[in-house]
Design an enzyme around this catalytic site. Structure first.
Site, PDB file in Angstrom:
ATOM      1  N   ARG A  33      12.316  -6.804   8.922  1.00 16.09           N
ATOM      2  CA  ARG A  33      11.064  -6.604   8.202  1.00 16.09           C
ATOM      3  C   ARG A  33      10.611  -5.164   8.399  1.00 16.09           C
ATOM      4  O   ARG A  33      10.832  -4.564   9.451  1.00 16.09           O
ATOM      5  CB  ARG A  33       9.972  -7.555   8.695  1.00 16.09           C
ATOM      6  CG  ARG A  33      10.241  -9.016   8.396  1.00 16.09           C
ATOM      7  CD  ARG A  33      10.148  -9.273   6.901  1.00 16.09           C
ATOM      8  NE  ARG A  33      10.327 -10.664   6.560  1.00 16.09           N
ATOM      9  CZ  ARG A  33      11.478 -11.208   6.177  1.00 16.09           C
ATOM     10  NH1 ARG A  33      12.572 -10.454   6.120  1.00 16.09           N
ATOM     11  NH2 ARG A  33      11.562 -12.479   5.865  1.00 16.09           N
ATOM     12  N   GLU A  34       9.932  -4.634   7.381  1.00 12.97           N
ATOM     13  CA  GLU A  34       9.385  -3.283   7.429  1.00 12.97           C
ATOM     14  C   GLU A  34       7.895  -3.334   7.126  1.00 12.97           C
ATOM     15  O   GLU A  34       7.443  -4.219   6.388  1.00 12.97           O
ATOM     16  CB  GLU A  34      10.089  -2.390   6.411  1.00 12.97           C
ATOM     17  CG  GLU A  34      11.565  -2.212   6.715  1.00 12.97           C
ATOM     18  CD  GLU A  34      12.331  -1.572   5.578  1.00 12.97           C
ATOM     19  OE1 GLU A  34      11.803  -1.522   4.447  1.00 12.97           O
ATOM     20  OE2 GLU A  34      13.466  -1.130   5.822  1.00 12.97           O
ATOM     21  N   ARG A  61      -6.767   9.476  -6.219  1.00 12.19           N
ATOM     22  CA  ARG A  61      -5.910   8.730  -5.300  1.00 12.19           C
ATOM     23  C   ARG A  61      -4.461   8.864  -5.739  1.00 12.19           C
ATOM     24  O   ARG A  61      -4.112   8.586  -6.891  1.00 12.19           O
ATOM     25  CB  ARG A  61      -6.319   7.265  -5.239  1.00 12.19           C
ATOM     26  CG  ARG A  61      -7.639   7.050  -4.531  1.00 12.19           C
ATOM     27  CD  ARG A  61      -7.604   7.603  -3.147  1.00 12.19           C
ATOM     28  NE  ARG A  61      -8.700   7.132  -2.323  1.00 12.19           N
ATOM     29  CZ  ARG A  61      -8.899   7.559  -1.097  1.00 12.19           C
ATOM     30  NH1 ARG A  61      -8.119   8.489  -0.573  1.00 12.19           N
ATOM     31  NH2 ARG A  61      -9.892   7.086  -0.385  1.00 12.19           N
ATOM     32  N   SER A 116      -3.513  -6.103   3.078  1.00 12.08           N
ATOM     33  CA  SER A 116      -2.208  -6.487   2.537  1.00 12.08           C
ATOM     34  C   SER A 116      -1.255  -6.774   3.702  1.00 12.08           C
ATOM     35  O   SER A 116      -0.361  -5.982   3.994  1.00 12.08           O
ATOM     36  CB  SER A 116      -1.666  -5.370   1.642  1.00 12.08           C
ATOM     37  OG  SER A 116      -0.477  -5.775   1.010  1.00 12.08           O
ATOM     38  N   PRO A 117      -1.444  -7.909   4.396  1.00  6.48           N
ATOM     39  CA  PRO A 117      -0.728  -8.154   5.650  1.00  6.48           C
ATOM     40  C   PRO A 117       0.776  -8.363   5.508  1.00  6.48           C
ATOM     41  O   PRO A 117       1.490  -8.345   6.511  1.00  6.48           O
ATOM     42  CB  PRO A 117      -1.402  -9.408   6.203  1.00  6.48           C
ATOM     43  CG  PRO A 117      -2.000 -10.077   5.024  1.00  6.48           C
ATOM     44  CD  PRO A 117      -2.379  -8.983   4.078  1.00  6.48           C
ATOM     45  N   GLY A 118       1.267  -8.518   4.300  1.00  6.15           N
ATOM     46  CA  GLY A 118       2.705  -8.649   4.115  1.00  6.15           C
ATOM     47  C   GLY A 118       3.468  -7.365   4.361  1.00  6.15           C
ATOM     48  O   GLY A 118       4.664  -7.399   4.644  1.00  6.15           O
ATOM     49  N   GLU A 122      -2.658  -1.908   8.489  1.00  4.61           N
ATOM     50  CA  GLU A 122      -4.057  -1.498   8.447  1.00  4.61           C
ATOM     51  C   GLU A 122      -4.984  -2.704   8.577  1.00  4.61           C
ATOM     52  O   GLU A 122      -4.728  -3.770   8.021  1.00  4.61           O
ATOM     53  CB  GLU A 122      -4.322  -0.791   7.115  1.00  4.61           C
ATOM     54  CG  GLU A 122      -5.743  -0.307   6.940  1.00  4.61           C
ATOM     55  CD  GLU A 122      -5.934   0.362   5.597  1.00  4.61           C
ATOM     56  OE1 GLU A 122      -6.500   1.458   5.571  1.00  4.61           O
ATOM     57  OE2 GLU A 122      -5.508  -0.195   4.573  1.00  4.61           O
ATOM     58  N   GLU A 146      -9.706  18.577   4.696  1.00  6.88           N
ATOM     59  CA  GLU A 146      -8.959  17.379   4.298  1.00  6.88           C
ATOM     60  C   GLU A 146      -8.720  17.353   2.788  1.00  6.88           C
ATOM     61  O   GLU A 146      -8.326  16.329   2.245  1.00  6.88           O
ATOM     62  CB  GLU A 146      -9.697  16.118   4.755  1.00  6.88           C
ATOM     63  CG  GLU A 146      -9.776  16.002   6.275  1.00  6.88           C
ATOM     64  CD  GLU A 146     -10.448  14.726   6.744  1.00  6.88           C
ATOM     65  OE1 GLU A 146     -10.687  13.821   5.925  1.00  6.88           O
ATOM     66  OE2 GLU A 146     -10.736  14.638   7.952  1.00  6.88           O
ATOM     67  N   GLU A 148     -10.733  17.174   0.364  1.00  7.58           N
ATOM     68  CA  GLU A 148     -11.505  16.108  -0.273  1.00  7.58           C
ATOM     69  C   GLU A 148     -12.384  16.673  -1.382  1.00  7.58           C
ATOM     70  O   GLU A 148     -13.010  17.722  -1.224  1.00  7.58           O
ATOM     71  CB  GLU A 148     -12.380  15.387   0.763  1.00  7.58           C
ATOM     72  CG  GLU A 148     -11.590  14.590   1.763  1.00  7.58           C
ATOM     73  CD  GLU A 148     -12.457  13.912   2.797  1.00  7.58           C
ATOM     74  OE1 GLU A 148     -12.070  12.821   3.243  1.00  7.58           O
ATOM     75  OE2 GLU A 148     -13.516  14.464   3.168  1.00  7.58           O
TER      76      GLU A 148
END
Length: 195
Positions: A33-34, A61, A116-118, A122, A146, A148
């Site tokens: 898994r990655e 973005r 997005s836990p798959g 984060e 940064e 921004e």
């Protein structure tokens, strides 16, 4: 568990060979898994309960641009990484200053979640921030160091709700914080004494 880190830049990638316990008992087959390695982040939707306004930001973005989105300037909540040794609350108060020049008088914890836990490590600490949002408070902010370029947008909470309802908000944390606030607005006004 074998661990590898094939990439480390602004984000990192970790690759692990692993097994895990199964619901019916036993152990899974070996798998690779990655995941993207990212620090935790804090997220804020500033709300003025007296004027019933919110302040959201807009910035370019890269990920939407990379996938060919014709509108890579997203409307978003204020957000940023939690630095080492920093609390999520301190991080989001710092980000409110950096991204919107905003003083938040109170943080109301909303919900904290993996976006997005798959594939992403984060974790988001999400808040509604009580703030005074008079006319003219929105501007252009961000840190030069940064790169921004962040524009603030002041709007009635109902206008943001309508954008979410119409499917015009592509930023997940902004949409969910808007829905969270809408479901609790009267209770929060009572707690704040602004009903």
């Amino acid at each position: 568990m074998a661990r590898h880190q094939p990439f480390l830049g602004y984000f990192g990638v970790a690759r692990h060979d692993l097994t895990h316990a199964l619901h019916q008992g036993g152990t899974s087959v070996a798998m690779t898994r990655e995941a993207f390695l990212m620090g935790d982040a804090a997220v804020l939707l500033p709300w003025d309960p007296v004027r019933d306004r919110v302040l959201i930001i807009e910035q370019f973005r890269f990920a939407p641009a990379l996938r060919g989105d014709p509108q890579p300037w997203l409307l978003e909540p204020i957000a940023g990484r939690v630095d080492a040794g920093e609390t999520p609350e301190a991080a989001i108060l710092r980000e409110a200053q950096e991204e919107a020049g905003l003083e938040v008088t109170r943080l109301v914890p909303a919900f904290h979640a993996y976006p997005s836990p798959g594939a992403v490590c984060e974790f988001l600490y999400q808040y509604v921030g009580i703030a005074d949002l008079p006319d003219g408070i929105a501007g252009i902010h961000g840190l030069d160091g940064e790169a921004e370029d962040i524009r603030g947008h002041l709007m009635d909470r109902a206008a943001l709700s309508a954008l979410v309802d119409a499917g015009q908000i592509a930023n997940g944390p902004l949409a969910t914080l808007s829905l969270w606030l809408d479901a609790r607005v009267e209770r929060l006004r009572g707690e704040l004494g602004t009903a």
